[in-house]
Write a protein that holds these residues in place. Structure first.
Motif, PDB file in Angstrom:
ATOM      1  N   GLY A 219       0.786  -1.230   0.000  1.00 64.30           N
ATOM      2  CA  GLY A 219       0.000   0.000   0.000  1.00 64.30           C
ATOM      3  C   GLY A 219       0.812   1.270   0.000  1.00 64.30           C
ATOM      4  O   GLY A 219       0.353   2.296   0.478  1.00 64.30           O
ATOM      5  N   THR A 220       2.038   1.243  -0.523  1.00 63.38           N
ATOM      6  CA  THR A 220       2.881   2.430  -0.520  1.00 63.38           C
ATOM      7  C   THR A 220       3.292   2.785  -1.948  1.00 63.38           C
ATOM      8  O   THR A 220       3.068   2.029  -2.887  1.00 63.38           O
ATOM      9  CB  THR A 220       4.141   2.195   0.333  1.00 63.38           C
ATOM     10  N   GLY A 221       3.912   3.935  -2.105  1.00 61.14           N
ATOM     11  CA  GLY A 221       4.435   4.343  -3.392  1.00 61.14           C
ATOM     12  C   GLY A 221       3.351   4.518  -4.440  1.00 61.14           C
ATOM     13  O   GLY A 221       2.211   4.873  -4.137  1.00 61.14           O
ATOM     14  N   GLY A 224       0.224   2.349  -3.908  1.00 59.65           N
ATOM     15  CA  GLY A 224      -0.653   2.881  -2.867  1.00 59.65           C
ATOM     16  C   GLY A 224      -1.458   4.070  -3.346  1.00 59.65           C
ATOM     17  O   GLY A 224      -2.611   4.258  -2.945  1.00 59.65           O
TER      18      GLY A 224
END
Length: 445
Positions: A219-221, A224
């Motif tokens: 869920g990042t970058g 996300g």
């Protein structure tokens, strides 16, 4: 095709569903017409598969367009939440763990009774848990083992959170040990307040909340920023659009590789209901399908023996397609069985059906199922062109001994074009016209 802003609801959109095994993308025109479909194995870095699937689906709209279609994305890349249980006694910890996981998107991957010693800690870590359920026994029990285990977990490497389900008298000390070790902790009432009694509801709700965060995957970058909703939420939104479109109650069963979701939605403003079974799927969850089908009496020992080798192979195969018609038939059979088990569980969880194994554990007010007019089976496993095989899957659900009385007036259809999740994504992004057109073309005709 005229040029349009990617944010214009009257422009095409690529609806992206990132699963635990497959990443699917479908290009949908403003009137709801699907203009391109592509899928790619979900890659370790996620974005490689995402980019490949989106590019292939969008290529169908590439003629004369300068702007790329808007990408609307959902994800279930995290798969089921893997829950390890640490408790005082094997049988009660095992039963408590399975009841807490039921319909909450999780599956039990290990049970560790008694004091956690170094070898047990290594075994627990080898199970790659997404969370640990820490039990302390009945209210008023000696907290020595609980506090020992809390201290061990606090010192163990791993980023998984702890769900602390113990009696009030021991909670503060156990929580203090866990927090002192930097462990993320969610507390809830004791699952085992009395010997032989299990109260799973509050802990199940906590597990469902952990699953909702876990299932999105990385869920990042850029990923996300791209993905803001889980696949089961998109399918639930699609079920709502379908219910309004048909004017009847709808049950949708989404059979995935690792999990199987059930959504119940009515045509009016009333609340929808959803459950996620973390032990039912046609790849990672294949063993759970066969195990639960035997427990429920859906599969007899002869069929279980016949399906056993295929199930063992499927659990290890991940992103594969059936190699021949026989393998495709086995996929459909497992998917149909998963749908039956998941529907039974959902209807028990929501109070429509009594649970013969655990009486008195459902909602206080049973739900009337008489309004269900349509049942839809969806998921990548049903993207097959074998009309007779898909009809047989629908008949498995319709003729199930437990479900048949409730579905006597309902039609059972198969979403062979996988349009429900895209329709839900479209609706959630203000594209109701496209969502309705997509469903009307493929599911309500």
């Amino acid at each position: 095709m005229t040029d349009a802003s990617p944010d214009d609801p009257h422009s095409p959109a690529v609806c992206l569903d990132v699963g635990s095994c497959w990443t699917k993308a479908v290009l949908v025109l403003p009137d709801g017409t699907p203009a391109g479909f592509a899928e790619h194995p979900t890659t370790a870095d996620v974005l490689t598969g995402v980019d490949a699937a989106v590019a292939a689906a969008a290529a169908a709209a590439g003629r004369g367009r300068r702007a790329a279609p808007r990408v609307l994305a959902c994800s279930s890349a995290g798969g089921a939440l893997r829950l390890a249980v640490v408790g005082a006694e094997t049988l009660i910890a095992t039963e408590a763990g399975h009841r807490v996981c039921r319909s909450a998107g999780a599956r039990v991957v290990g049970v560790h009774p008694g004091p956690l010693e170094p070898d047990a800690v290594l075994e627990l870590s080898s199970r790659r848990p997404g969370a640990v359920l820490l039990l302390g026994g009945a209210d008023g029990a000696d907290p020595a083992v609980l506090l020992h285990n809390a201290g061990r977990l606090a010192r163990t490497r791993g980023h998984w959170p702890v769900l602390l389900s113990v009696d009030d008298g021991a909670r503060a000390d156990a929580l203090g040990l866990l927090l002192a070790g930097g462990r993320a902790v969610t507390t809830c009432p004791n699952v085992t307040p009395q010997p032989g009694r299990i109260v799973a509801g509050p802990a199940r709700d906590a597990v469902a909340a952990l699953y909702a965060r876990h299932v999105l995957g990385a869920g990042t970058g850029r990923f996300g920023a791209l993905v803001h909703s889980a696949t089961h939420a998109a399918v639930g939104d699609g079920a709502g659009v379908l219910a309004r479109l048909t004017g009847t109650g709808v049950l949708v069963v989404d059979v995935g590789s690792a999990t199987t979701d059930v959504h119940r939605s009515g045509p009016g403003p009333g609340p929808a209901a959803a459950t996620v079974e973390g032990d039912l799927g046609v790849r990672d969850g294949a063993v759970g399908v066969l195990t639960e089908a035997q427990t429920e009496g859906i599969v007899d020992p002869v069929e279980a023996d016949l399906l056993g080798p295929a199930v063992a192979a499927l659990q290890e195969s991940r992103a594969t397609v059936p190699a021949d018609r026989g393998a495709a038939a086995e996929d459909r059979r497992l998917a149909a069985i998963a749908a039956v088990v998941a529907l039974r569980r959902h209807l028990r969880h929501t109070g429509v059906l009594a649970d013969p194994a655990h009486p008195g554990t459902g909602p206080d007010t049973p739900v009337d199922a008489g309004e269900i007019g349509l049942v839809v089976l969806t998921g990548g496993v049903f993207r097959q062109r074998d009309a007779a095989g898909l009809a047989a899957a629908a008949l498995t659900v319709r003729h199930d001994a437990v479900l048949a009385p409730l579905l006597a007036r309902a039609e059972v259809r198969v979403d062979s074009e996988s349009v429900l999740a895209p329709a839900g994504l479209l609706a959630a992004h203000g594209r109701e016209v496209a969502a309705g057109g997509l469903l009307a073309e493929h599911l309500t005709g």
